[in-house]
Scaffold this active site. Structure first.
Site, PDB file in Angstrom:
ATOM      1  N   TRP A  12      -6.290  -7.045  -4.187  1.00 22.52           N
ATOM      2  CA  TRP A  12      -6.503  -6.467  -5.458  1.00 22.52           C
ATOM      3  C   TRP A  12      -5.649  -6.677  -6.786  1.00 22.52           C
ATOM      4  O   TRP A  12      -6.260  -6.924  -7.728  1.00 22.52           O
ATOM      5  CB  TRP A  12      -6.390  -4.736  -5.027  1.00 22.52           C
ATOM      6  CG  TRP A  12      -7.173  -3.885  -6.247  1.00 22.52           C
ATOM      7  CD1 TRP A  12      -6.745  -2.546  -6.464  1.00 22.52           C
ATOM      8  CD2 TRP A  12      -8.449  -4.143  -6.820  1.00 22.52           C
ATOM      9  NE1 TRP A  12      -7.726  -2.082  -7.120  1.00 22.52           N
ATOM     10  CE2 TRP A  12      -8.442  -2.995  -7.429  1.00 22.52           C
ATOM     11  CE3 TRP A  12      -9.363  -5.133  -6.957  1.00 22.52           C
ATOM     12  CZ2 TRP A  12      -9.924  -2.628  -8.335  1.00 22.52           C
ATOM     13  CZ3 TRP A  12     -10.599  -5.007  -7.637  1.00 22.52           C
ATOM     14  CH2 TRP A  12     -10.821  -3.812  -8.265  1.00 22.52           C
ATOM     15  N   LYS A 189     -11.235   9.199   0.819  1.00 22.35           N
ATOM     16  CA  LYS A 189     -12.515   8.385   1.219  1.00 22.35           C
ATOM     17  C   LYS A 189     -12.118   7.584   2.328  1.00 22.35           C
ATOM     18  O   LYS A 189     -12.806   6.814   3.080  1.00 22.35           O
ATOM     19  CB  LYS A 189     -13.070   7.704   0.041  1.00 22.35           C
ATOM     20  CG  LYS A 189     -12.540   7.044  -0.710  1.00 22.35           C
ATOM     21  CD  LYS A 189     -12.275   5.457  -0.236  1.00 22.35           C
ATOM     22  CE  LYS A 189     -11.444   4.707  -1.169  1.00 22.35           C
ATOM     23  NZ  LYS A 189     -11.387   3.078  -0.770  1.00 22.35           N
ATOM     24  N   GLU A 279      -4.655   2.248   4.223  1.00 24.23           N
ATOM     25  CA  GLU A 279      -4.062   3.411   3.378  1.00 24.23           C
ATOM     26  C   GLU A 279      -4.616   4.489   4.078  1.00 24.23           C
ATOM     27  O   GLU A 279      -4.057   5.534   3.873  1.00 24.23           O
ATOM     28  CB  GLU A 279      -4.370   3.035   2.049  1.00 24.23           C
ATOM     29  CG  GLU A 279      -3.561   1.895   1.335  1.00 24.23           C
ATOM     30  CD  GLU A 279      -3.589   1.722  -0.092  1.00 24.23           C
ATOM     31  OE1 GLU A 279      -4.960   1.979  -0.599  1.00 24.23           O
ATOM     32  OE2 GLU A 279      -2.492   1.516  -0.897  1.00 24.23           O
TER      33      GLU A 279
END
Length: 337
Positions: A12, A189, A279
């Protein structure tokens, strides 16, 4: 043109560095790993995490944190969430008052139940902390495929400044004052995505996936609103949007880890095979603690924790979700008298 320090050279951080360089900014990427610094500097490509995405010659690569932070117009903090606090603590001595730090990782600290922006503000109180989140896999951003995200900030001025820094023809950026809602949606999420991956690993179909996504966002939104987030956030890009892409995409490390668990691997075996920080595993216990603290039932989160940490079989967890006490879908809706 802005001077930007990107702290963290994973997939990322690398993808956003390419994006910012495309926008004409002077980008410096920092990594704690000397081998990663050497690879990026010599090959101009992250061979393991973002193969095929080339770094421009104008981008600087360094292992010197002070050099990456000092004199930058804003900083992008892109280390995995378990390392956010420790990295912020190391950065603090070099950050000047009012310097903007935009966090792009997603997670909740289990010991304190703090979001990442709150951790950064504790360690670097002089910084102006913002967040960037949304349905945005690094692999697609690096390939310059159309993507939309949201910048959350304390002030409209900071949000709109960062919006202008990131936005281009393939990366559309919105703004929002709801930092808490954005961060809760982005971290919780990942736990639901583990459940979606587990269902895929068990061989379940699209009906199951749709149910997990829909009931998952209901759990996230109930908790998030109780904590002070805004319902609009959970129905937007950083809520349902991010949840859909993380539950469905082949790029999702959380979905992949869940898939492996559904196929019979242990949590540790799945994390080892994914070879990146999953994560959702780190956020699962924090999510369960928040559920208890705010008295918000989160049955999917509860079952994911039992599979991850208590040895419950994935198929049994699904059975228990399906056979829970019957109820109305929306308790706020009333029958006509």
């Amino acid at each position: 043109m802005a001077k930007v320090g990107v702290i963290g050279a994973g997939s990322w951080g690398t993808a956003l560095s390419v994006l910012l360089a495309d926008n004409g900014h002077q980008v410096t990427i920092w990594s704690i790993d000397e081998n990663e610094v050497k690879m990026l500097d010599e090959k101009r490509e992250h061979l393991m995490k973002l193969p095929g995405v080339k770094l421009s010659d104008s981008m600087k690569i360094t292992g010197d944190l002070k050099a990456a932070v000092t004199g930058k117009d804003f900083l992008v903090l892109a280390v995995p969430s378990p390392f956010t606090r420790a990295t912020a603590k190391k950065m603090s001595a070099y950050v000047v008052k009012g310097q903007i730090i935009v966090d792009v990782a997603k997670g909740i600290e289990e010991s304190t139940l703090l979001t990442l922006s709150s951790q950064i503000e504790e360690e670097i109180p002089q910084a102006d902390v913002a967040v960037l989140s949304g349905p945005s896999h690094a692999e697609e951003v690096g390939r310059r495929l159309p993507t939309t995200c949201v910048i959350g900030a304390r002030t409209q001025k900071t949000a709109e400044y960062l919006q202008s820094m990131f936005i281009n023809r393939v990366f559309r950026v919105y703004t929002s004052p709801d930092i808490l809602g954005i961060e809760l949606g982005g971290s919780l999420k990942n736990v639901i995505a583990l459940a979606a991956g587990i269902a895929d690993g068990l061989g379940y179909g699209d009906n199951t996936k749709a149910a997990l996504i829909t009931r998952g966002i209901a759990e996230i939104a109930r908790l998030g609103v109780k904590m002070g987030g805004k319902i609009e956030t959970f129905t937007g890009l950083t809520g349902i949007g991010d949840l859909i892409v993380t539950c469905a995409s082949v790029h999702s490390r959380n979905r992949k880890a869940g898939y492996l668990i559904g196929q019979g691997k242990s949590m540790q075996e799945a994390m080892d095979e994914v070879q990146m920080v999953v994560e959702g595993v780190y956020s699962a216990k924090a999510a369960a603690k928040l559920s208890e603290k705010y008295d918000i039932p989160m049955p999917i989160v509860e079952e994911v924790n039992k599979v991850l940490f208590e040895g419950k079989s994935p198929s049994e967890a699904v059975d228990d979700l399906m056979l829970r006490e019957s109820r109305s879908e929306h308790m706020s809706l009333q029958w006509e008298k």
